[in-house]
Design a protein around this motif. Structure first.
Motif, short mmCIF file in Angstrom:
data_model
loop_
_atom_site.label_atom_id
_atom_site.label_comp_id
_atom_site.label_asym_id
_atom_site.label_seq_id
_atom_site.Cartn_x
_atom_site.Cartn_y
_atom_site.Cartn_z
N LEU A 200 -41.73 87.29 44.24
CA LEU A 200 -40.52 88.06 44.53
C LEU A 200 -39.29 87.41 43.90
O LEU A 200 -38.45 88.09 43.31
CB LEU A 200 -40.31 88.17 46.05
N GLU A 201 -39.21 86.10 44.01
CA GLU A 201 -38.05 85.39 43.47
C GLU A 201 -37.96 85.55 41.95
O GLU A 201 -36.88 85.78 41.40
CB GLU A 201 -38.10 83.92 43.85
N LYS A 202 -39.08 85.44 41.26
CA LYS A 202 -39.09 85.62 39.80
C LYS A 202 -38.67 87.03 39.42
O LYS A 202 -37.89 87.22 38.48
CB LYS A 202 -40.49 85.31 39.25
N THR A 203 -39.18 87.99 40.15
CA THR A 203 -38.84 89.39 39.86
C THR A 203 -37.37 89.66 40.13
O THR A 203 -36.69 90.33 39.33
CB THR A 203 -39.72 90.33 40.71
N LEU A 204 -36.86 89.17 41.25
CA LEU A 204 -35.44 89.35 41.59
C LEU A 204 -34.54 88.66 40.57
O LEU A 204 -33.51 89.22 40.17
CB LEU A 204 -35.16 88.80 42.99
N ALA A 205 -34.92 87.47 40.14
CA ALA A 205 -34.10 86.72 39.18
C ALA A 205 -34.00 87.47 37.86
O ALA A 205 -32.92 87.55 37.25
CB ALA A 205 -34.69 85.33 38.97
N ALA A 206 -35.12 88.05 37.41
CA ALA A 206 -35.11 88.80 36.15
C ALA A 206 -34.25 90.05 36.28
O ALA A 206 -33.45 90.38 35.38
CB ALA A 206 -36.54 89.18 35.76
N PHE A 207 -34.37 90.76 37.41
CA PHE A 207 -33.56 91.95 37.64
C PHE A 207 -32.09 91.59 37.73
O PHE A 207 -31.23 92.25 37.14
CB PHE A 207 -34.02 92.63 38.94
N TYR A 208 -31.81 90.53 38.46
CA TYR A 208 -30.41 90.11 38.66
C TYR A 208 -29.76 89.77 37.33
O TYR A 208 -28.61 90.14 37.07
CB TYR A 208 -30.38 88.91 39.60
N HIS A 209 -30.48 89.06 36.50
CA HIS A 209 -29.93 88.69 35.19
C HIS A 209 -29.63 89.94 34.36
O HIS A 209 -28.60 90.02 33.69
CB HIS A 209 -30.95 87.81 34.43
N LYS A 210 -30.50 90.94 34.45
CA LYS A 210 -30.32 92.16 33.67
C LYS A 210 -29.10 92.95 34.12
O LYS A 210 -28.34 93.45 33.29
CB LYS A 210 -31.57 93.03 33.79
N VAL A 211 -28.90 93.08 35.46
CA VAL A 211 -27.80 93.93 35.93
C VAL A 211 -26.46 93.21 36.04
O VAL A 211 -25.41 93.84 35.94
CB VAL A 211 -28.14 94.60 37.30
N MET A 212 -26.50 91.91 36.24
CA MET A 212 -25.25 91.17 36.43
C MET A 212 -24.75 90.52 35.15
O MET A 212 -23.56 90.19 35.04
CB MET A 212 -25.42 90.10 37.51
N MET A 213 -25.63 90.31 34.19
CA MET A 213 -25.23 89.67 32.94
C MET A 213 -25.77 90.45 31.75
O MET A 213 -26.58 89.94 30.97
CB MET A 213 -25.74 88.22 32.90
N PRO A 214 -25.35 91.71 31.63
CA PRO A 214 -25.91 92.56 30.56
C PRO A 214 -25.48 92.06 29.17
O PRO A 214 -24.47 91.43 29.02
CB PRO A 214 -25.32 93.94 30.88
#
Length: 214
Positions: A200-214
């Motif tokens: 879950l943490e790996k998946t959330l981190a990847a998503f977070y990077h995509k939406v917060m640091m486009p």
């Protein structure tokens, strides 16, 4: 925050996959990033939608037609989306929801055999294209999940269904994940809590990077 609009994250899965425990983990992870997060559920989430939830989950002598079940789900969902979820997102709050439209595709579309095409029309008409930004699908063999669910206490109307029904539901979820792999991420829920939450943490981190640091 660099992204002022909130993000909508849903957690899906068949019975006994550990949604409650892992949703708490996701909520804590997001809050640690500095976001306001509301935790909600389907069917439910507003007073009216919670009343519909009771109608859906209560055991009854009268057989509930599959179409009735589906329409009640979407009635609760519309109230939930337009009264709670979308307003929160517009204010910058992140929304974490226990099940959403994917559950209708899996449970009514696949499990009840209504198919996906009519559900897609209903989804488009009622929700006007509104979808989660990220869906976490906790996946577990059906028999294992049902054993876990029995240990929680009394079962609801859905949990009394046979293994074959839940097998179709799981297959429905996996079909969606294959078709919408960018949005729906499959999390193997067979391991320990620590192993599941590492995924879950790996998946959330990847998503977070995509939406917060486009």
């Amino acid at each position: 925050m660099s992204n002022s609009k909130g993000q909508f994250i849903t957690v899906e899965g068949t019975e006994g996959v550990g949604k409650s425990t892992n949703m708490a983990f996701v909520k804590n992870w997001l809050e640690a990033k500095g976001h306001e997060v509301i935790h909600t559920r389907e069917p439910g989430g507003t007073p009216l939608a919670e009343e519909i939830r009771e109608l859906l989950l209560n055991k009854r002598e009268e057989m509930v037609d599959s179409h009735t079940e589906l329409l009640l789900m979407f009635a609760a969902r519309c109230q939930h989306v337009y009264q709670k979820i979308q307003p929160a997102l517009e204010q910058g709050t992140w929304v974490l929801c226990d099940r959403f439209t994917d559950a209708s595709f899996a449970y009514q579309g696949a499990g009840r055999g209504l198919g996906f095409e009519k559900l897609k029309e209903l989804e488009t008409w009622s929700l006007q294209g509104f979808k989660p930004d990220l869906t976490l699908l906790l996946d577990l063999p059906v028999e294992v999940g049902l054993e876990r669910a029995k240990k929680r206490g009394p079962v609801d109307r859905f949990e009394t269904e046979k293994v074959e029904f839940f097998t179709r539901v799981r297959d429905g979820y996996l079909a969606i994940a294959e078709d919408e792999s960018e949005r729906m991420k499959v999390i193997d829920a067979t391991g320990s809590i620590e192993q599941v939450q590492e995924q879950l943490e790996k998946t959330l981190a990847a998503f977070y990077h995509k939406v917060m640091m486009p």
